[in-house]
Write a protein that holds these residues in place. Sequence first.
Motif, short mmCIF file in Angstrom:
data_model
loop_
_atom_site.label_atom_id
_atom_site.label_comp_id
_atom_site.label_asym_id
_atom_site.label_seq_id
_atom_site.Cartn_x
_atom_site.Cartn_y
_atom_site.Cartn_z
N MET A 125 -19.78 5.08 -15.60
CA MET A 125 -19.77 5.12 -14.14
C MET A 125 -20.78 6.17 -13.65
SD MET A 125 -17.59 3.13 -12.39
CE MET A 125 -16.82 1.72 -13.22
N ALA A 126 -21.51 5.78 -12.61
CA ALA A 126 -22.43 6.73 -11.98
C ALA A 126 -21.62 7.89 -11.41
CB ALA A 126 -23.20 6.05 -10.86
N GLN B 201 0.82 3.54 -6.36
CA GLN B 201 0.51 3.34 -7.76
C GLN B 201 1.32 4.29 -8.63
OE1 GLN B 201 -1.94 1.26 -9.55
NE2 GLN B 201 -1.67 -0.05 -7.75
N MET C 38 -1.46 5.52 -0.57
CA MET C 38 -2.14 4.77 -1.63
C MET C 38 -1.76 5.32 -3.01
SD MET C 38 -4.05 2.32 -2.55
CE MET C 38 -5.25 1.69 -1.36
N ARG D 263 -11.95 5.63 1.52
CA ARG D 263 -13.10 5.86 0.67
C ARG D 263 -14.35 6.18 1.50
NH1 ARG D 263 -15.50 4.10 -4.54
NH2 ARG D 263 -17.70 3.88 -4.07
N ARG E 114 -11.22 2.12 -3.69
CA ARG E 114 -12.30 1.13 -3.56
C ARG E 114 -11.97 0.10 -2.47
NH1 ARG E 114 -12.88 -0.11 -10.06
NH2 ARG E 114 -13.68 1.97 -10.60
N GLY E 115 -12.93 -0.12 -1.60
CA GLY E 115 -12.74 -1.14 -0.57
C GLY E 115 -11.93 -0.68 0.62
N THR E 116 -11.50 0.58 0.65
CA THR E 116 -10.68 1.05 1.78
C THR E 116 -11.51 1.94 2.71
OG1 THR E 116 -9.94 3.12 0.79
CG2 THR E 116 -8.70 1.12 0.22
N PRO E 117 -11.08 2.08 3.95
CA PRO E 117 -11.80 3.00 4.84
C PRO E 117 -11.64 4.46 4.41
CG PRO E 117 -9.84 2.13 5.93
CD PRO E 117 -10.00 1.38 4.66
N THR F 199 -7.46 -5.81 1.44
CA THR F 199 -8.05 -4.72 0.64
C THR F 199 -8.09 -3.40 1.39
OG1 THR F 199 -9.41 -6.38 -0.45
CG2 THR F 199 -10.06 -4.07 -0.74
N GLU F 200 -8.40 -3.45 2.67
CA GLU F 200 -8.63 -2.19 3.37
C GLU F 200 -7.35 -1.34 3.47
OE1 GLU F 200 -12.64 -3.15 5.84
OE2 GLU F 200 -10.77 -3.67 6.87
N ASP G 125 -27.97 2.75 4.96
CA ASP G 125 -27.59 1.44 5.50
C ASP G 125 -26.14 1.07 5.22
OD1 ASP G 125 -30.09 0.98 6.54
OD2 ASP G 125 -30.80 -0.11 4.78
N ARG G 126 -25.37 2.02 4.77
CA ARG G 126 -23.97 1.69 4.43
C ARG G 126 -23.24 1.09 5.63
NH1 ARG G 126 -24.64 6.87 5.56
NH2 ARG G 126 -23.03 8.05 6.68
N ALA G 127 -22.39 0.11 5.30
CA ALA G 127 -21.55 -0.57 6.31
C ALA G 127 -22.34 -1.36 7.34
CB ALA G 127 -20.60 0.41 7.00
N HIS H 108 -10.49 5.64 -7.96
CA HIS H 108 -10.78 4.20 -7.99
C HIS H 108 -9.83 3.40 -7.10
CE1 HIS H 108 -7.50 4.49 -10.89
NE2 HIS H 108 -7.33 3.19 -10.75
N LEU H 109 -8.65 3.94 -6.82
CA LEU H 109 -7.71 3.19 -5.99
C LEU H 109 -8.23 2.95 -4.58
CD1 LEU H 109 -4.32 4.88 -6.93
CD2 LEU H 109 -5.34 2.79 -7.88
N GLU I 257 -23.34 -3.88 1.01
CA GLU I 257 -23.15 -3.00 2.19
C GLU I 257 -22.97 -1.54 1.78
OE1 GLU I 257 -20.03 -4.73 4.53
OE2 GLU I 257 -21.23 -6.50 5.02
N HIS I 258 -23.24 -1.25 0.53
CA HIS I 258 -23.21 0.13 0.03
C HIS I 258 -21.84 0.77 0.21
CE1 HIS I 258 -27.47 -0.29 -0.48
NE2 HIS I 258 -27.57 -0.67 0.77
N GLU J 298 -21.39 -0.75 -10.69
CA GLU J 298 -20.51 -0.52 -11.84
C GLU J 298 -19.04 -0.64 -11.46
OE1 GLU J 298 -22.49 3.23 -12.54
OE2 GLU J 298 -22.22 2.90 -14.71
N GLY K 88 0.79 -1.23 0.00
CA GLY K 88 0.00 0.00 0.00
C GLY K 88 0.83 1.27 0.00
N HIS L 122 -25.65 6.06 1.42
CA HIS L 122 -26.80 5.20 1.68
C HIS L 122 -27.00 5.08 3.19
CE1 HIS L 122 -29.54 1.83 1.73
NE2 HIS L 122 -29.71 2.01 0.43
#
Lengths: 467, 467, 467
Positions: C1-2, C74, C70, C110, C105-108, B396-397, C10-12, C102-103, B438-439, B444, B368, C8
Amino acid sequence: MATTLTLHPDRALPADPTVRALARTLYAQTASLPLVGMHGHVEAQALADDAPFGDPASLLVTPDHYVTRMLYSQGVAPHRLGVGEPAAGPRDIWRTFCEHWHLFRGTPSRYWLEHELVEVFGVTTVPSAQTADTLYDQIAAVLDDPAFRPRTLLDRFHIELIATTDAATSPLDHHAKLAADGFGERVVPTFRPDAVTHPARSSWAADVAELGRVAGVDTGDYAGYLEALRRRRAAFVEAGALATDHGHLSADTTPLNPDEAARIYRDARNGATAGADAFSGHMLHVMAGMSAQDGLVMQLHPGVLRDHHRAAAAAYGPDRGWDIPVGTEFTRSLRPLLDDFGMHPGFRLILFTVDETSYSRELAPLAGVYPSVRLGAPWWFLDSPHAMRRFREAATETAGFYNTSGFVDDTRAYASIPARHDLSRRIDAGYLATLVAEHRLSEEEAAQTAVDLAYHLPKLAYARRSA
Amino acid sequence: MATTLTLHPDRALPADPTVRALARTLYAQTASLPLVGMHGHVEAQALADDAPFGDPASLLVTPDHYVTRMLYSQGVAPHRLGVGEPAAGPRDIWRTFCEHWHLFRGTPSRYWLEHELVEVFGVTTVPSAQTADTLYDQIAAVLDDPAFRPRTLLDRFHIELIATTDAATSPLDHHAKLAADGFGERVVPTFRPDAVTHPARSSWAADVAELGRVAGVDTGDYAGYLEALRRRRAAFVEAGALATDHGHLSADTTPLNPDEAARIYRDARNGATAGADAFSGHMLHVMAGMSAQDGLVMQLHPGVLRDHHRAAAAAYGPDRGWDIPVGTEFTRSLRPLLDDFGMHPGFRLILFTVDETSYSRELAPLAGVYPSVRLGAPWWFLDSPHAMRRFREAATETAGFYNTSGFVDDTRAYASIPARHDLSRRIDAGYLATLVAEHRLSEEEAAQTAVDLAYHLPKLAYARRSA
Amino acid sequence: MATTLTLHPDRALPADPTVRALARTLYAQTASLPLVGMHGHVEAQALADDAPFGDPASLLVTPDHYVTRMLYSQGVAPHRLGVGEPAAGPRDIWRTFCEHWHLFRGTPSRYWLEHELVEVFGVTTVPSAQTADTLYDQIAAVLDDPAFRPRTLLDRFHIELIATTDAATSPLDHHAKLAADGFGERVVPTFRPDAVTHPARSSWAADVAELGRVAGVDTGDYAGYLEALRRRRAAFVEAGALATDHGHLSADTTPLNPDEAARIYRDARNGATAGADAFSGHMLHVMAGMSAQDGLVMQLHPGVLRDHHRAAAAAYGPDRGWDIPVGTEFTRSLRPLLDDFGMHPGFRLILFTVDETSYSRELAPLAGVYPSVRLGAPWWFLDSPHAMRRFREAATETAGFYNTSGFVDDTRAYASIPARHDLSRRIDAGYLATLVAEHRLSEEEAAQTAVDLAYHLPKLAYARRSA
């Protein structure tokens, strides 16, 4: 807060409705299977004497280090739980316990205690400051009931086979009485030689002398010591033992050459403990060799630093909750032992750990190739819903199911035995149900596996070996 | 037991209906992408010769150490699986395998084998003692089919690019033949110098001599040795290689000063292995320096103790299932290498582990931040559904998705390659679907990421670097 | 992409509909509770001066090492993010950040950034190359708004109590100003003596001299040094401090005898750093003793190797993302400290780790028995959805909920504080909901526990102790 205590039929099963329905079906097939408890710490004397249990506190609180340690951790002084002086009275102990009921949220103790309270004692009220006295009286009444004796509970709990843990120096007189009373096949001893294999312990010299006395061999030298161990093992075999049990800080099994071992032994008898740790590791290798000969299944439980707080240990003695795990290495440590006995048809080694990191990295790979090795059930701090699930998830993909020993409880809390087996069966049902739901296993296979894990595998794992 | 063997379209996708529906959609977008297999162990000769495969046992059982180790672990003697003497015949081996099918419950071998049996061999029956012979005949018939040749399977398996693993001393003649036949871009060699970088190995001196012979350089001293390595790397580059591969017990990369390295080299040539481990670590640093020059991507696979049971290793040779992981340190061990090359634009390091504890603690933090570092796919014992899921959850995190290499299989079992990629795509789809449910990610984005993990990232990770 | 950015509700929260519904209810009871941030790294000066924040890049990108690391990983050069020379301008930095969205994605990161963008800055568009400039202008406009000052945000963020981290040598003048302005109870200092307890650091001698100057004690010898520390602690107590904070590479707490400590101190003053690590460990023991006296809660954060890449550290300074965790031992390391102070009623120790392996093996067993010990919230790389969930799953079964400290954020990114608390509350709600769904906890108990974890436990854990 709700005050009614009930056990939900789906407790500890996965939340997802599809998986839960599958899990419920699988659990139903194991729920009433007999219990096989091959690693217990119930006292043989309790079953030999068949005397009534004491009061609620001395049965459920004071001796249960899972319970007392949690209460210490929130500032409850040990003597208020009957540990150390001035010991509180049983009713006060019980009140203190009930007042702190919320501390057990999310712990396996909560699960076990709820199960015991409802199923064994017929309690229908949540413990609290308000309900403590009523519960005390209700449980005390059950304990007075002649039907609530240790031997009667063997039937009520559906215990087919239970092992006790006995010092190498034990005269096995309680087991003799049990045998005379027809319980010889049902209650068996386990040979635990820790007191005589760790020369660093202060009582070692006395224990080794006692070993010689009980075995009728002079343990003044190393050869006599080995002969005494052999004779005691034979006496345990004679008394029905199926297994040995070894608690070591490290899993080291490096053999010493016999002269070196004899020298350390001699020095230790003279109070010099240099080489004591090496000797302990060496003795695991020796014990494995004897197991390959006499067929006793060898159990190894490494990685717990006993009596972490020295003053607490001095004040309250061992097994009071002050034992803390350490990181434990298996791959290199067990190599000498497995090199020599790992492929021996007469040898069986069951490995336990409190260091989860070894599941996928070391233990499952070892159990997944050595025919002698089985993985014991999640042990001690890991005998809990999430940890049992992690064990299956970490171990199964490399070791499969059939290189695990199935469930063995590890408790001195007799009344909690059914709860512990029940929880394990629910967690295994949930895990198997997930595999079925993910189309990795058929329902028929899962059902067969569930029954194997709950009943057949423990019996197979602990079947005495013949070379 | 049910006897019909089918592959459920939703296998290995999460059980929750909402998540599964999302996962199914994501998986559908990757299911038919070409395969990129940059860390394979298929023999170059098999593809060069394009000869028919042998019988079912010698294709699916005897060489697959995942399969044989599980059978050993339950007491099946190696020779009954064709390992060691007297080797059983292929049909007997196959029967033994089928009789023990239940042992693979919950393992990735079960998943791969089911996939192969159904998709590659058209089998519709669950293996068992009863069905063994029928299956044997059915698979044997497929193997006889001229359409079932290695090169034809490249197309059928949708393999766009496959790397073999080749000794530093390899003459690369099979790759020359492949190139001559038009497969040079599709089947590429990988430079694996382990035999010549570990002076402690008994064959090291001979291998180093051979290295000199093949490279046309005198490896009598350290300078010649380095020059020979440089030339062989150049030859591999010329033959299309994109990467090197390094298997070490430890991840140590401490460089020695050149005089010290030369001295250890000279001593080792004379049979003195003091300093051999330090030399191995030093050579990782040297190899990194050469990678920064010639652009070969460096792969490191540390932490496996080979040949744990010495007698089994002596009897059956390497890669027979007796390799066991050990705890592996990365942070301190890789520091010298990363200090010198971690920021170099011409350098790429892909890290693999069999010690999961390093995912969140060391590997994801390293990947990372260092632009040169990527995390390889879960490797060996961890190339399985739960373990792949744990990898994503742990890595991933901190590392994100784009610092992972995407999936690379690591197998010598050619027929299992599609199954392995398929399983990985399903697990990644399931993980991404959870993030969407989990949003935490849009659908996409998840779809784009799924395609990247399955196809684009392996191509990017292994693209040869230029400084 | 949106391109529409929304949060949301309910996220997480867990995906399973039953569990989610329960989690939603639990989360709702904690969502608007005040924030208690007892381990922050917001600069006291920012709150004392109450000056406007700078531009979007210098608020959200350049100082956030989660973000910059991060991007480095890259291949984005540090100077393009404002780190090192020639530093890019703020708008260019912001563009670079948005292009690489995009990097994350899946991280806190974000999760936190989305929360900040939407909730704090009113952004409604996903960051990208296309939207970068618009977002920059929009955020810059908010930053110009007088309502967006540090003190105003204390109210807007619902921060009841926030701790800063201050060197032992800090004159505490910013806190004096805050107290004078009526913020003395709300913004408190934390005593961090690392600079003066690690003699191996190059600035140690100067820092120790400064310590003496600020304390008004001659630190020319060890006794003076201890006295200066005592006086500074008293000054911190006077200024409202509730805790100390200690960052060490190892958790070693072995005390030295005073003569040995004095000798190492003297040598270190003369530039000889032999014994420096032992001295650091010794000082943890000393600090614990002082905490038992003055009641400051002791926080320990071991196990991070700082400045892994030496050239990057030299070029860009500390806290730039180049810190990497190492394996950390607690059981043996903390034994000397806990032996002496673990049962002391005036002592409280809060333990943090970036080595997850210690949760179930060492930290939960320690916190589950020692009345002084609490487990801090998942820290640094582990302050993320999956890792927070793993923490609860690994720690609760042995330590329960009430031996954890509840959530404390650990950030210098002021605007991210609400996001971090919000995420933690969602994850805890999800975990508790799972226990309810599995019938291991009642809904009422879960709700009470959720509120305790979010609000009451941090206040309790950091309440200053009295002996």
